[in-house]
Design a protein around this motif. Sequence first.
Motif, PDB file in Angstrom:
ATOM      1  N   ASP A  25      46.715  40.619  12.789  1.00  0.00           N
ATOM      2  CA  ASP A  25      45.607  40.368  13.720  1.00  0.00           C
ATOM      3  C   ASP A  25      44.299  40.990  13.246  1.00  0.00           C
ATOM      4  O   ASP A  25      43.719  41.848  13.899  1.00  0.00           O
ATOM      5  N   LYS A  42      47.286  36.402  23.383  1.00  0.00           N
ATOM      6  CA  LYS A  42      47.068  37.854  23.457  1.00  0.00           C
ATOM      7  C   LYS A  42      45.954  38.334  22.536  1.00  0.00           C
ATOM      8  O   LYS A  42      45.188  39.215  22.890  1.00  0.00           O
ATOM      9  N   CYS A  43      45.879  37.796  21.315  1.00  0.00           N
ATOM     10  CA  CYS A  43      44.927  38.312  20.328  1.00  0.00           C
ATOM     11  C   CYS A  43      43.971  37.217  19.863  1.00  0.00           C
ATOM     12  O   CYS A  43      44.309  36.035  19.884  1.00  0.00           O
TER      13      CYS A  43
END
Length: 187
Positions: free
Chosen positions: A41, A164-165
């Motif tokens: 990420d 989420k990211c």
Amino acid sequence: MSNLDFPNIETPRLVLNRLTEDDRESLFAIFSDPKIIEHYDVERFKKIEEADRLIEYFDARFDSNTGIRWAIRDKSTGAFLGTCGFTNWNEFDHSAVVGYELSKEFWGKGYATEAVGAIVNFIFADSFHFYVHRVEALILPSNKPSETLVKSLGFRLEGTLRGKCYWNDDFHDMNMFGILRNEQKQS
């Protein structure tokens, strides 16, 4: 922890110790490699100074007692293999989030499993400066080798965190894996 010395950890094949500016080129090589960061990420590094900033960031996490990152080195040669650590920890909910990456020439040799197993044992130890009950790992669903690694250490898949990211101009789902102190495998 900031008033303590940086902890060094040894395993049968590895030494885990503090990153230094001498690691900047090796760190840059990892984070500028599209194959390595495909499942990570972070945006791909384009300048060596980004590695310097990352080392400074890891140092700041340790100095502020909010996390720690070790260099992973071959015990016999001293070669830099990658890094591992806790991107953050929280004394109030007794948890930590683990992260790691290796240069691809060291993939598939068990180094990451050995290093991550050692740091999980380190943070769950009674000697750690606060009681840690839970360690989490957030892993892209496409990163099957990383899922295999954490499962081999006793982590369990707890679900998928949708969107989420955010990196590379897109949102990404992350699989949440967790291990509780009483589930840990001693290495």
